[in-house]
Design a protein around this motif. Structure first.
Motif, PDB file in Angstrom:
ATOM      1  N   SER A 453       0.827  -1.201   0.000  1.00 39.42           N
ATOM      2  CA  SER A 453       0.000   0.000   0.000  1.00 39.42           C
ATOM      3  C   SER A 453       0.860   1.249   0.000  1.00 39.42           C
ATOM      4  CB  SER A 453      -0.917  -0.006   1.214  1.00 39.42           C
ATOM      5  OG  SER A 453      -0.153   0.157   2.380  1.00 39.42           O
ATOM      6  N   CYS A 454       0.203   2.360  -0.271  1.00 41.16           N
ATOM      7  CA  CYS A 454       0.862   3.657  -0.339  1.00 41.16           C
ATOM      8  C   CYS A 454       0.503   4.446   0.911  1.00 41.16           C
ATOM      9  CB  CYS A 454       0.390   4.393  -1.596  1.00 41.16           C
ATOM     10  SG  CYS A 454       0.880   6.128  -1.619  1.00 41.16           S
ATOM     11  N   ARG A 455       1.508   4.937   1.622  1.00 42.69           N
ATOM     12  CA  ARG A 455       1.227   5.663   2.863  1.00 42.69           C
ATOM     13  C   ARG A 455       0.808   7.098   2.588  1.00 42.69           C
ATOM     14  NH1 ARG A 455       5.394   5.028   7.631  1.00 42.69           N
ATOM     15  NH2 ARG A 455       3.705   6.117   8.680  1.00 42.69           N
ATOM     16  N   SER A 456       1.001   7.564   1.339  1.00 48.61           N
ATOM     17  CA  SER A 456       0.586   8.928   1.017  1.00 48.61           C
ATOM     18  C   SER A 456      -0.881   9.003   0.668  1.00 48.61           C
ATOM     19  CB  SER A 456       1.382   9.460  -0.173  1.00 48.61           C
ATOM     20  OG  SER A 456       2.689   9.730   0.222  1.00 48.61           O
ATOM     21  N   CYS A 457      -1.338   8.049  -0.161  1.00 51.09           N
ATOM     22  CA  CYS A 457      -2.722   8.159  -0.614  1.00 51.09           C
ATOM     23  C   CYS A 457      -3.573   6.959  -0.220  1.00 51.09           C
ATOM     24  CB  CYS A 457      -2.782   8.367  -2.130  1.00 51.09           C
ATOM     25  SG  CYS A 457      -2.493   6.871  -3.091  1.00 51.09           S
ATOM     26  N   GLY A 458      -2.972   5.941   0.365  1.00 51.01           N
ATOM     27  CA  GLY A 458      -3.757   4.790   0.824  1.00 51.01           C
ATOM     28  C   GLY A 458      -4.045   3.753  -0.238  1.00 51.01           C
ATOM     29  N   VAL A 492       6.946   3.082  -7.419  1.00 51.29           N
ATOM     30  CA  VAL A 492       6.218   4.268  -6.953  1.00 51.29           C
ATOM     31  C   VAL A 492       4.728   3.967  -7.026  1.00 51.29           C
ATOM     32  CG1 VAL A 492       7.973   5.930  -7.698  1.00 51.29           C
ATOM     33  CG2 VAL A 492       6.136   5.287  -9.268  1.00 51.29           C
ATOM     34  N   CYS A 493       3.945   4.745  -6.320  1.00 46.87           N
ATOM     35  CA  CYS A 493       2.499   4.498  -6.263  1.00 46.87           C
ATOM     36  C   CYS A 493       1.845   4.732  -7.620  1.00 46.87           C
ATOM     37  CB  CYS A 493       1.881   5.408  -5.210  1.00 46.87           C
ATOM     38  SG  CYS A 493       0.084   5.324  -5.205  1.00 46.87           S
ATOM     39  N   PRO A 494       1.150   3.729  -8.151  1.00 45.51           N
ATOM     40  CA  PRO A 494       0.497   3.891  -9.455  1.00 45.51           C
ATOM     41  C   PRO A 494      -0.590   4.957  -9.414  1.00 45.51           C
ATOM     42  CG  PRO A 494       0.445   1.589  -8.728  1.00 45.51           C
ATOM     43  CD  PRO A 494       0.908   2.408  -7.567  1.00 45.51           C
ATOM     44  N   SER A 495      -1.021   5.322  -8.227  1.00 45.72           N
ATOM     45  CA  SER A 495      -2.125   6.262  -8.115  1.00 45.72           C
ATOM     46  C   SER A 495      -1.650   7.709  -7.933  1.00 45.72           C
ATOM     47  CB  SER A 495      -3.023   5.841  -6.959  1.00 45.72           C
ATOM     48  OG  SER A 495      -4.031   6.780  -6.754  1.00 45.72           O
ATOM     49  N   CYS A 496      -0.636   7.925  -7.061  1.00 43.66           N
ATOM     50  CA  CYS A 496      -0.239   9.314  -6.779  1.00 43.66           C
ATOM     51  C   CYS A 496       1.243   9.577  -7.041  1.00 43.66           C
ATOM     52  CB  CYS A 496      -0.590   9.682  -5.339  1.00 43.66           C
ATOM     53  SG  CYS A 496       0.520   8.974  -4.112  1.00 43.66           S
ATOM     54  N   GLY A 497       1.992   8.541  -7.393  1.00 40.06           N
ATOM     55  CA  GLY A 497       3.399   8.745  -7.714  1.00 40.06           C
ATOM     56  C   GLY A 497       4.322   8.823  -6.512  1.00 40.06           C
TER      57      GLY A 497
HETATM   58 ZN    ZN Z   1      -0.231   6.798  -3.540  1.00 40.64          ZN
END
Ligand code: ZN
Ligand code: ADP
Ligand code: ZN
Length: 751
Positions: A453-458, A492-497
């Motif tokens: 998971s991404c800690r920036s955007c979840g 990197v996060c596919p959603s927010c980078g």
């Molecule tokens: Zn993210």
């Protein structure tokens, strides 16, 4: 020779004695034509055994002999006197064998109380053989001879007639040789009787006074009324925590006992605490017994013997208490029916709820399933009318449910707080410490198999086909355990980078250190697997927290189960997401249940409670429903999702789990199975969906490789038929016999 039309031969496998080594040794007999239609598994039969005729139990009926037919002897007949409890349990085992997939032996070992050679506890006592006048004459004689020890014992015996041997040699300091001397003079006799070990014997009985409130009384009247009318069915009692379910159970049990019948109460092992047992013992005294996993085989066997002999009416215990040999079972209660521990992890992988319902049906008994957060499976049955829904909507004393707040951890990170404790939680904890109130911190660590998971955007990486999280395997691969889909771990996060991407990990020990560093003055207790390994440590930690010897209790799901701590006014849930993204279609359900229970821990005393849920996914419906303590909102969304993706309870699933040391052989076996299943599905089971073979969650354990296949179907029986087909195929195939194949119907967790 007859070759067909309904006149096949039938062979019965019979066990002569129910003990561990004998179970493995069933004897095969021919079933005479006139018995063929009447004979059923479980029945007691007369068999020729050497030169004698003895009784045995039919454990299996097969149409192919396992031995040279010429050497088989026919059954002598069906034993006509009554139906022993063993017959019923063997019949239940046969049902479980077919329903869940196992050998008959495995099923029998699960169900039957196994006799083992156990050290018998003997209760010896010293008994006076003389009448009082003779005894007093002897006493005078002994006193004259200055045989002080003998005289002391005789004086006591004149008072009470019989004394416990251990007491004589202990408290009275009379040696064994003194007792023997009196024995030789025929003044006393030492007797010994086999004593059953009663695990609750040491508890002290108090009186019982409590009047049910109106809601509770309504529930009791309804169920008891049905029983009175001879209606036995399954009830789902949905009652918020503290609504008095346990009192309802006790009242129903009392009614059942009054009718001369018996009751089984299943509770999760973790809830089997001194307090719970005490409540039952206070009301029912010696007629209650318990089972738990710390008991020896001998102790368990003793409890089953007591049940069979009619010495007890109530058995309390985890899953296996279901098989208590009560002859006149009237009621089975499954408390906290949503608990995953009710699904057995051993073959046969049965669900205690289903087996309870089956056993109850065989006995004309009722079943009550209770929970504050019913399983989606049971609620679905209640909504469909298979179970009757009963509700307790208010807490006994009308205490309000706690207020609840959600903290978005993504915002914390944005503000530069990288701690596992949000600013708001720290503030609330500080307040509690100042006021001398207690805090519980709950780390949700259920099934920590690494989701990414991404800690920036979840954002959580999911399978595009199955909507479950992908799990991190070796070499940076992410795998779907439902369909085998694979992808590489993103950098990197596919959603927010963002580059804050990875598998989420945090342990209770590390959290304890962090909390201690932040609040140096706080007294902290930690409860997790590591701190509860020794006997009684679980109870000790709970007791110590209840006595307010600590300000903060940190723990895993263990701490959210059923305990009342009036001093707790704050519950903090750390990382509510952990259980949300386990590679399992139950993840939302488990999350909702855990959060609801955790929140329910706050404010059980006079001060109102407060709960705070930290999450990276604040809009998730399971988290929102838990915040609102709104079961129906949760259920509505969850059942829509299950319907859309054809998951249980809307559909049934059969998982075929293959294990073997050689990955190449395992792969071939998987392919053979898949081909066989595809053929049969095309032929006769068109409504079945087959997926796999794929790697299992843990693809390799101790050099044993795991592969899974699964099937989905609306009709459970279709899956059972496919399972039967695999069992026959395995018998005939050397390749398939060389790997281990296990079945799991409606699996309770990720795979
Ligand atoms: Zn993210
Ligand atoms: P649940 O099993 O639903 O969590 P319990 O049966 O444990 O609820 O009841 C919660 C508390 O309320 C217990 O301390 C119990 O003794 C008490 N209680 C339950 N019913 C009543 C009642 N009718 N009158 C007074 N106290 C009750
Ligand atoms: Zn998938």
């Amino acid at each position: 020779m007859d070759t067909g039309t309904g006149c096949r031969e039938l062979y019965a496998n019979v066990i002569v004695d129910i003990s561990l080594d004998k179970l493995d040794k069933a004897f095969q007999y021919l079933v005479p034509g006139e018995l063929r239609d009447r004979l059923r598994v479980g029945m007691q039969v007369e068999i020729p055994f050497g030169p004698r005729t003895v009784r045995g139990y039919v454990v299996e009926l097969v149409d192919r002999p396992e031995y040279d037919v010429g050497k088989l002897r026919p059954l002598a007949g069906i034993a006509e006197s009554g139906v022993p409890i063993e017959s019923q349990l063997i019949e239940l085992a046969a049902w479980m064998r077919r329903q869940y997939g196992s050998t008959m032996n495995q099923a029998l070992k699960t169900v039957l109380p196994i006799k083992r050679v156990v050290r018998k506890v003997e209760r010896r006592s010293v008994e006076l053989l003389l009448d009082e006048r003779e005894a007093r004459a002897k006493l005078a004689l002994l006193e004259n001879r200055h045989s002080t020890a003998q005289a002391r014992l005789l004086r006591e015996l004149i008072e009470v007639k019989t004394l416990d041997y251990a007491l004589v040699t202990g408290k009275l300091s009379v040696s064994a040789s003194v007792v023997r001397a009196l024995e030789q003079q025929r003044i006393v006799r030492v007797t010994s009787s086999r004593a059953y070990r009663n695990p609750v014997e040491h508890l002290k009985k108090k009186g019982y006074h409590l009047t049910l409130n109106e809601q509770q009384q309504q529930v009791v009247d309804l169920v008891a009324g049905d029983m009175e009318k001879g209606i036995a069915q399954t009830y789902l009692l949905k009652g918020v925590t503290g609504s008095g379910k346990t009192e309802v159970y006790m009242e129903l049990i009392a009614r059942v006992i009054a009718k001369g019948r018996q009751a089984i109460l299943l509770i999760p092992e973790i809830a089997l605490t001194y307090q719970t047992v005490m409540r039952f013992y206070n009301r029912f005294g010696e007629r209650v017994s318990i089972l738990n996993s710390r008991m020896s085989q001998g102790e368990r066997f003793d409890q089953f013997e007591r049940a069979k002999n009619g010495d007890i009416d109530i058995m309390i215990g985890p899953r296996s208490a279901l098989f208590t040999p009560f002859e006149r079972l009237g009621l089975i209660i499954v408390d906290e029916e949503h608990e995953t521990s009710y699904k057995s992890e051993n073959v046969p992988r049965y669900h205690a709820r289903e087996v309870a319902i089956r056993r109850a049906m065989m006995n004309g008994a009722s079943v009550v399933l209770g929970s504050a957060t019913p399983s989606v499976d049971s609620y679905y049955q209640a909504v469909n009318g298979s179970y009757r829904l009963l509700r307790l909507d208010a807490r006994v004393d009308d205490r309000p449910l706690p207020e609840c707040e959600i903290v978005d951890m993504r915002q914390e990170l944005k503000r530069g707080n990288r701690s596992i404790l949000s600013d708001r939680l720290q503030e609330l904890m500080e307040e509690r410490l100042q006021r001398g109130q207690q805090t519980m911190l709950f780390l949700n660590r259920r099934g920590v198999s690494g989701f990414i998971s991404c800690r920036s955007c979840g954002f959580v990486v999911k399978c595009p086909h199955c909507d479950v999280s992908l799990s991190l395997h070796g070499g940076g691969r992410m795998v779907c355990h439902y369909c085998g889909y694979e992808d590489r771990e993103p950098k990197v996060c596919p959603s927010c980078g963002s580059k804050y991407m990875g598998a989420f990990k945090a342990g209770t020990e590390k959290i304890e250190q962090m909390v201690q560093a932040r609040f140096p003055q706080a007294r902290i207790l930690r409860m997790d697997y590591d701190t509860t390994r020794t006997k009684d440590s679980y109870e000790k930690i709970l007791q110590s927290f209840a006595n307010r010897e600590a300000d903060i209790l940190i723990g895993t799901q263990m701490i959210v189960k059923g305990h009342d701590f009036p001093g707790v006014t704050l519950v903090g849930v750390l990382a509510a997401d952990m259980s949300l993204h386990v590679a399992d279609f139950h993840s939302a359900e488990r999350t909702f249940q855990l959060l609801t229970q955790a929140v329910g821990r706050a404010g059980r005393g006079h001060e109102p409670g407060y709960a705070l849920i930290q999450t990276y996914d604040p809009e998730h419906f399971a988290i929102l429903a838990a915040k609102a303590q709104d079961y129906d909102a949760f259920y509505g969304q969850e059942i829509a999702y299950r319907t859309l993706l054809n998951y249980p309870p809307v559909c049934h699933m059969l998982l075929v789990h293959c294990m073997g040391a050689d990955p190449a052989v395992l792969e071939r076996a998987g392919a053979v199975l898949a081909e066989h299943l595809r053929g049969r599905i095309a032929e006769a089971h068109r409504e079945v969906l087959l997926v796999g073979p794929a790697e299992a969650t843990v693809a390799r354990v101790n050099d044993i490789y795991h592969r899974v296949l699964y099937m989905k179907a609306k009709d459970y029986e279709e899956l059972v038929n496919l399972k039967d087909g695999i069992e026959s195929l395995v018998k005939a195939s050397a390749l398939l016999s060389s790997v281990s194949i296990q079945f799991d119907f409606d699996p309770a967790s990720g795979f």
